[in-house]
Design a protein around this motif. Structure first.
Motif, PDB file in Angstrom:
ATOM      1  N   LEU A 115       7.812  -1.670   2.925  1.00 42.82           N
ATOM      2  CA  LEU A 115       6.745  -2.584   3.320  1.00 42.82           C
ATOM      3  C   LEU A 115       6.621  -3.739   2.342  1.00 42.82           C
ATOM      4  O   LEU A 115       6.504  -4.907   2.726  1.00 42.82           O
ATOM      5  CB  LEU A 115       5.417  -1.822   3.413  1.00 42.82           C
ATOM      6  CG  LEU A 115       4.189  -2.632   3.834  1.00 42.82           C
ATOM      7  CD1 LEU A 115       4.332  -3.080   5.280  1.00 42.82           C
ATOM      8  CD2 LEU A 115       2.925  -1.799   3.663  1.00 42.82           C
ATOM      9  N   LEU A 116       6.680  -3.412   1.050  1.00 41.66           N
ATOM     10  CA  LEU A 116       6.510  -4.439   0.028  1.00 41.66           C
ATOM     11  C   LEU A 116       7.694  -5.394  -0.013  1.00 41.66           C
ATOM     12  O   LEU A 116       7.532  -6.585  -0.286  1.00 41.66           O
ATOM     13  CB  LEU A 116       6.311  -3.789  -1.340  1.00 41.66           C
ATOM     14  CG  LEU A 116       4.978  -3.066  -1.540  1.00 41.66           C
ATOM     15  CD1 LEU A 116       4.917  -2.435  -2.923  1.00 41.66           C
ATOM     16  CD2 LEU A 116       3.811  -4.020  -1.364  1.00 41.66           C
ATOM     17  N   THR A 117       8.880  -4.898   0.252  1.00 40.67           N
ATOM     18  CA  THR A 117      10.048  -5.771   0.170  1.00 40.67           C
ATOM     19  C   THR A 117      10.194  -6.657   1.399  1.00 40.67           C
ATOM     20  O   THR A 117      10.818  -7.700   1.344  1.00 40.67           O
ATOM     21  CB  THR A 117      11.338  -4.955   0.001  1.00 40.67           C
ATOM     22  OG1 THR A 117      11.423  -4.003   1.065  1.00 40.67           O
ATOM     23  CG2 THR A 117      11.344  -4.229  -1.333  1.00 40.67           C
ATOM     24  N   SER A 118       9.597  -6.243   2.523  1.00 40.29           N
ATOM     25  CA  SER A 118       9.798  -7.003   3.747  1.00 40.29           C
ATOM     26  C   SER A 118       8.633  -7.906   4.109  1.00 40.29           C
ATOM     27  O   SER A 118       8.825  -9.080   4.428  1.00 40.29           O
ATOM     28  CB  SER A 118      10.067  -6.039   4.916  1.00 40.29           C
ATOM     29  OG  SER A 118       8.965  -5.181   5.105  1.00 40.29           O
TER      30      SER A 118
ATOM     31  N   ASN B 265       3.038 -12.205   3.409  1.00 42.31           N
ATOM     32  CA  ASN B 265       1.730 -11.869   3.966  1.00 42.31           C
ATOM     33  C   ASN B 265       0.844 -11.221   2.907  1.00 42.31           C
ATOM     34  O   ASN B 265       0.960 -10.024   2.645  1.00 42.31           O
ATOM     35  CB  ASN B 265       1.887 -10.930   5.165  1.00 42.31           C
ATOM     36  CG  ASN B 265       0.585 -10.735   5.926  1.00 42.31           C
ATOM     37  OD1 ASN B 265      -0.496 -11.021   5.429  1.00 42.31           O
ATOM     38  ND2 ASN B 265       0.697 -10.237   7.145  1.00 42.31           N
ATOM     39  N   PRO B 266      -0.051 -11.993   2.286  1.00 42.72           N
ATOM     40  CA  PRO B 266      -0.908 -11.423   1.230  1.00 42.72           C
ATOM     41  C   PRO B 266      -1.814 -10.322   1.734  1.00 42.72           C
ATOM     42  O   PRO B 266      -2.257  -9.470   0.957  1.00 42.72           O
ATOM     43  CB  PRO B 266      -1.714 -12.635   0.751  1.00 42.72           C
ATOM     44  CG  PRO B 266      -1.646 -13.623   1.878  1.00 42.72           C
ATOM     45  CD  PRO B 266      -0.317 -13.417   2.516  1.00 42.72           C
ATOM     46  N   TRP B 267      -2.114 -10.297   3.036  1.00 47.09           N
ATOM     47  CA  TRP B 267      -2.960  -9.239   3.579  1.00 47.09           C
ATOM     48  C   TRP B 267      -2.264  -7.881   3.494  1.00 47.09           C
ATOM     49  O   TRP B 267      -2.908  -6.855   3.292  1.00 47.09           O
ATOM     50  CB  TRP B 267      -3.324  -9.552   5.033  1.00 47.09           C
ATOM     51  CG  TRP B 267      -4.249 -10.723   5.161  1.00 47.09           C
ATOM     52  CD1 TRP B 267      -3.928 -12.002   5.507  1.00 47.09           C
ATOM     53  CD2 TRP B 267      -5.659 -10.721   4.910  1.00 47.09           C
ATOM     54  NE1 TRP B 267      -5.040 -12.806   5.496  1.00 47.09           N
ATOM     55  CE2 TRP B 267      -6.126 -12.042   5.133  1.00 47.09           C
ATOM     56  CE3 TRP B 267      -6.574  -9.746   4.529  1.00 47.09           C
ATOM     57  CZ2 TRP B 267      -7.458 -12.405   4.986  1.00 47.09           C
ATOM     58  CZ3 TRP B 267      -7.904 -10.096   4.376  1.00 47.09           C
ATOM     59  CH2 TRP B 267      -8.337 -11.410   4.605  1.00 47.09           C
TER      60      TRP B 267
ATOM     61  N   PHE C 249      -1.964  -2.641   0.838  1.00 49.16           N
ATOM     62  CA  PHE C 249      -1.243  -1.671   0.018  1.00 49.16           C
ATOM     63  C   PHE C 249      -2.063  -1.272  -1.202  1.00 49.16           C
ATOM     64  O   PHE C 249      -2.121  -0.093  -1.566  1.00 49.16           O
ATOM     65  CB  PHE C 249       0.099  -2.239  -0.426  1.00 49.16           C
ATOM     66  CG  PHE C 249       0.767  -1.419  -1.493  1.00 49.16           C
ATOM     67  CD1 PHE C 249       1.428  -0.252  -1.173  1.00 49.16           C
ATOM     68  CD2 PHE C 249       0.700  -1.807  -2.829  1.00 49.16           C
ATOM     69  CE1 PHE C 249       2.022   0.520  -2.153  1.00 49.16           C
ATOM     70  CE2 PHE C 249       1.291  -1.041  -3.810  1.00 49.16           C
ATOM     71  CZ  PHE C 249       1.957   0.126  -3.476  1.00 49.16           C
ATOM     72  N   ILE C 250      -2.705  -2.247  -1.832  1.00 48.04           N
ATOM     73  CA  ILE C 250      -3.519  -1.975  -3.025  1.00 48.04           C
ATOM     74  C   ILE C 250      -4.629  -0.994  -2.685  1.00 48.04           C
ATOM     75  O   ILE C 250      -4.886  -0.029  -3.427  1.00 48.04           O
ATOM     76  CB  ILE C 250      -4.091  -3.282  -3.599  1.00 48.04           C
ATOM     77  CG1 ILE C 250      -2.959  -4.139  -4.179  1.00 48.04           C
ATOM     78  CG2 ILE C 250      -5.145  -2.989  -4.663  1.00 48.04           C
ATOM     79  CD1 ILE C 250      -3.382  -5.523  -4.602  1.00 48.04           C
ATOM     80  N   TYR C 251      -5.288  -1.202  -1.552  1.00 49.26           N
ATOM     81  CA  TYR C 251      -6.390  -0.313  -1.163  1.00 49.26           C
ATOM     82  C   TYR C 251      -5.870   1.085  -0.796  1.00 49.26           C
ATOM     83  O   TYR C 251      -6.505   2.093  -1.131  1.00 49.26           O
ATOM     84  CB  TYR C 251      -7.177  -0.905   0.000  1.00 49.26           C
ATOM     85  CG  TYR C 251      -8.088  -2.044  -0.414  1.00 49.26           C
ATOM     86  CD1 TYR C 251      -9.125  -1.831  -1.330  1.00 49.26           C
ATOM     87  CD2 TYR C 251      -7.915  -3.336   0.090  1.00 49.26           C
ATOM     88  CE1 TYR C 251      -9.961  -2.863  -1.723  1.00 49.26           C
ATOM     89  CE2 TYR C 251      -8.743  -4.376  -0.301  1.00 49.26           C
ATOM     90  CZ  TYR C 251      -9.762  -4.136  -1.209  1.00 49.26           C
ATOM     91  OH  TYR C 251     -10.588  -5.154  -1.605  1.00 49.26           O
ATOM     92  N   VAL C 252      -4.734   1.143  -0.106  1.00 54.90           N
ATOM     93  CA  VAL C 252      -4.152   2.444   0.232  1.00 54.90           C
ATOM     94  C   VAL C 252      -3.769   3.198  -1.039  1.00 54.90           C
ATOM     95  O   VAL C 252      -4.007   4.410  -1.163  1.00 54.90           O
ATOM     96  CB  VAL C 252      -2.930   2.269   1.152  1.00 54.90           C
ATOM     97  CG1 VAL C 252      -2.159   3.590   1.289  1.00 54.90           C
ATOM     98  CG2 VAL C 252      -3.358   1.766   2.523  1.00 54.90           C
ATOM     99  N   ASN C 253      -3.198   2.474  -2.006  1.00 55.97           N
ATOM    100  CA  ASN C 253      -2.761   3.108  -3.251  1.00 55.97           C
ATOM    101  C   ASN C 253      -3.937   3.597  -4.098  1.00 55.97           C
ATOM    102  O   ASN C 253      -3.751   4.389  -5.014  1.00 55.97           O
ATOM    103  CB  ASN C 253      -1.917   2.116  -4.062  1.00 55.97           C
ATOM    104  CG  ASN C 253      -1.106   2.801  -5.141  1.00 55.97           C
ATOM    105  OD1 ASN C 253      -0.566   3.890  -4.929  1.00 55.97           O
ATOM    106  ND2 ASN C 253      -1.005   2.180  -6.296  1.00 55.97           N
TER     107      ASN C 253
END
Length: 273
Positions: free
Chosen positions: A153-156, A161-163, A168-172
């Motif tokens: 997800l992060l690489t693609s 897309n900053p959203w 991802f930050i909130y999920v982590n």
């Protein structure tokens, strides 16, 4: 429990409480250097390298002796979530160049989770419970699947897309992902091996030496610049551990760890560091 032969006659030994106190003291040195790198010598950081192996070793011991392994694991998980949320809020209120990336609770949680799942799988194999075996294998693979999905997800998407990155930050914050916890897979595996080899102290130290050698290799053997290999010196207090619990202050680390980090962060902010 087996001990190193050279230490069998030694009168100086460390119980679990004393081992953790050493780790807590050295982590203060490490984090002082983290928040004030220009003002303190680099050797503060050097001696801090032995802290993670000490607490990974202590977590394997704690897992073995605790009466409720699930409760022990959930304490680490709650510590991870609370520290993640507080760190995020603190950085928003007091923005600084010092990133609050510290959260060893995630590493310890995943290590203990794998200890539990491996024991579950071994028990299922011994009892020939095939459904339980399948469930254990799936549970063991799940963190790897989540990890790969996060990396993909992060690489693609995140770069454009900053959203996605924010999501991802909130999920982590609530799901510790192996590649993004302190020490990543290397520390998680080290903790699990401490558990699997807990009756063989010499082999525990051999594993620590092997992981430290890997860290030196990964750093290009530039030993004074990439000094994570210095965690090998955790072998000394680990070898001196006598298997005794010592004083019962099980919540001391849970409180001391985040409090001293936030104190140093706020102090560095006030001083403009």
């Amino acid at each position: 429990m087996s001990t190193l032969p050279v230490l069998n006659g030694s009168s100086f030994r460390l119980n679990s409480f004393q081992l953790k106190l050493i780790g807590m003291l050295l982590m203060v040195f490490d984090h002082i250097h983290q928040f004030f790198p220009a003002d303190v010598p680099v050797w503060f950081n050097w001696i801090g390298r032995i802290v993670a192996p000490i607490f990974l070793f202590a977590s394997a011991e704690g897992y073995h002796y605790t009466r409720s392994k699930w409760k022990y694991m959930m304490h680490l998980y709650v510590g991870y979530v609370l520290m993640g949320i507080i760190s995020m809020l603190l950085q928003r209120q007091l923005p600084s160049d010092n990133a609050l990336m510290n959260n060893i609770f995630g590493t310890l949680f995943l290590s203990v989770l794998y200890m539990l799942l491996i024991d579950w799988l071994v028990g299922a194999i011994k009892a020939r419970k095939y459904a339980q075996m399948a469930a254990a294998v799936i549970a063991l693979l799940l963190p790897f699947i989540i990890n790969q999905a996060a990396l993909q997800l992060l690489t693609s998407s995140a770069l454009n897309n900053p959203w996605v990155l924010q999501a991802f930050i909130y999920v982590n914050l609530i799901i510790p992902i192996p590649a993004f916890v302190e020490g990543g897979f290397v520390f998680i595996i080290l903790g699990v091996l401490f558990h699997l080899l807990r009756q063989k102290r010499l082999w525990q130290i051999v594993v620590l030496v092997a992981v430290s050698t890997f860290a030196a290799w990964a750093g290009g053997f530039d030993l004074w610049v990439n000094y994570q290999w210095m965690m090998v010196f955790a072998a000394i207090p680990i070898a001196l551990y006598n298997g005794a619990k010592g004083r019962n202050m099980k919540y001391l680390f849970y409180v001391f760890y985040p409090v001293h980090i936030y104190f140093l962060y706020i102090l560095a902010y006030w001083l403009g560091k």
